[in-house]
Scaffold this active site. Structure first.
Site, short mmCIF file in Angstrom:
data_model
loop_
_atom_site.label_atom_id
_atom_site.label_comp_id
_atom_site.label_asym_id
_atom_site.label_seq_id
_atom_site.Cartn_x
_atom_site.Cartn_y
_atom_site.Cartn_z
N GLY A 1 38.89 39.61 48.34
CA GLY A 1 38.35 39.10 47.09
C GLY A 1 39.29 38.05 46.53
O GLY A 1 40.48 38.04 46.86
N GLN B 1 43.20 32.44 40.72
CA GLN B 1 44.18 32.61 41.81
C GLN B 1 44.34 31.34 42.64
O GLN B 1 45.26 31.25 43.45
CB GLN B 1 43.79 33.78 42.72
CG GLN B 1 44.00 35.15 42.06
CD GLN B 1 43.67 36.27 43.02
OE1 GLN B 1 42.51 36.55 43.29
NE2 GLN B 1 44.68 36.92 43.57
N CYS C 1 47.56 42.82 46.21
CA CYS C 1 47.08 41.64 45.50
C CYS C 1 47.68 40.39 46.14
O CYS C 1 48.88 40.33 46.37
CB CYS C 1 47.52 41.74 44.04
SG CYS C 1 46.95 40.35 43.06
N LEU C 2 46.83 39.41 46.42
CA LEU C 2 47.31 38.16 47.04
C LEU C 2 48.31 37.44 46.14
O LEU C 2 49.12 36.66 46.62
CB LEU C 2 46.13 37.23 47.33
CG LEU C 2 45.14 37.69 48.41
CD1 LEU C 2 43.95 36.74 48.46
CD2 LEU C 2 45.81 37.77 49.77
N HIS D 1 38.86 44.64 40.25
CA HIS D 1 40.16 43.99 40.47
C HIS D 1 40.08 42.50 40.08
O HIS D 1 40.97 41.98 39.40
CB HIS D 1 40.55 44.14 41.95
CG HIS D 1 41.88 43.54 42.32
ND1 HIS D 1 42.96 44.28 42.71
CD2 HIS D 1 42.29 42.23 42.37
CE1 HIS D 1 43.99 43.47 42.97
NE2 HIS D 1 43.60 42.22 42.79
N GLU D 2 38.98 41.85 40.48
CA GLU D 2 38.84 40.42 40.17
C GLU D 2 38.56 40.17 38.69
O GLU D 2 39.05 39.20 38.12
CB GLU D 2 37.76 39.77 41.05
CG GLU D 2 37.96 39.88 42.55
CD GLU D 2 39.34 39.51 43.05
OE1 GLU D 2 40.10 38.81 42.35
OE2 GLU D 2 39.69 39.95 44.17
N HIS E 1 41.75 40.11 37.03
CA HIS E 1 42.40 38.79 37.18
C HIS E 1 41.87 37.79 36.15
O HIS E 1 42.63 37.06 35.52
CB HIS E 1 42.15 38.21 38.58
CG HIS E 1 43.15 38.65 39.60
ND1 HIS E 1 44.51 38.52 39.42
CD2 HIS E 1 42.99 39.22 40.82
CE1 HIS E 1 45.14 39.00 40.50
NE2 HIS E 1 44.24 39.44 41.34
#
Ligand SMILES: [Zn+2]
Length: 182
Positions: free
Chosen positions: A45, A50, A92-93, A134-135, A138
């Protein structure tokens, strides 16, 4: 196609609430770059901030699991309601090398738009519901590190500082069925 750098922990754009999408004509190019970047980084995702874009926009593809699913694009997403609870390890990226057990509602009722601006309301469960949450975090400036106890967060203080101080280089991460990265 363009693979972009994933913005890392410490960047101000990851700590603010993103603006709603109002101009849908710019979306196709941004969405293409987001997919290129997410697949290159092996995430499941990605939120627009990001890659440094201030927009309520996310993409998700959890099809690496056994769950039969397709890639999703969610514009102006908003969680209307949530049900149940589960705990899964998330990475997490934007915070490489840290994985944390995160409790979240098991399923959600989610309002969003398609890239053409049309309204949708749907219920999601399982990994997809988790990835959406999660997104959405963000897009509101929240990290997984904010979702664990202060004591657990303290253990990662030094590591987070390192990420903040290092150059914005992204590192490869691997998904497993037990733990996934977004
Ligand atoms: Zn993330």
């Amino acid at each position: 196609m363009a693979v972009l750098d994933v913005v890392q922990y410490g960047a101000p754009i990851l700590r603010k609430e993103c603006k709603p999408v109002t101009d849908y004509s710019v979306l196709p190019k941004i969405i293409e770059d987001m997919f290129d970047t997410m697949y290159e980084e092996e995430g499941v995702g990605l939120a627009a901030n990001q890659i440094g874009i201030d927009m309520n926009l996310m993409i998700i593809d959890v099809s690496y699991t056994d769950e039969v699913d397709e890639a999703h694009i969610f514009v102006n997403g908003q969680i209307l309601d949530s049900f149940g609870e589960s705990e899964v390890e998330e990475g997490c990226l934007s915070i490489p090398e840290i994985r944390l057990p995160i409790k979240r509602p098991e399923s959600i009722r989610f309002k969003y738009q398609l890239p053409d601006g049309s309204d949708q309301i749907e219920e999601f469960g399982g990994l997809l519901a988790r990835a959406i949450q999660h997104e959405i975090d963000h897009l509101k400036g929240i990290f997984i590190i904010d979702r664990v106890s202060p004591l657990m967060a303290l253990q990662y203080k030094k590591k987070l500082k390192e990420i903040e101080m290092s150059s914005n280089k992204s590192r490869k991460v691997r998904n497993t069925k037990e733990s996934f990265v977004l």
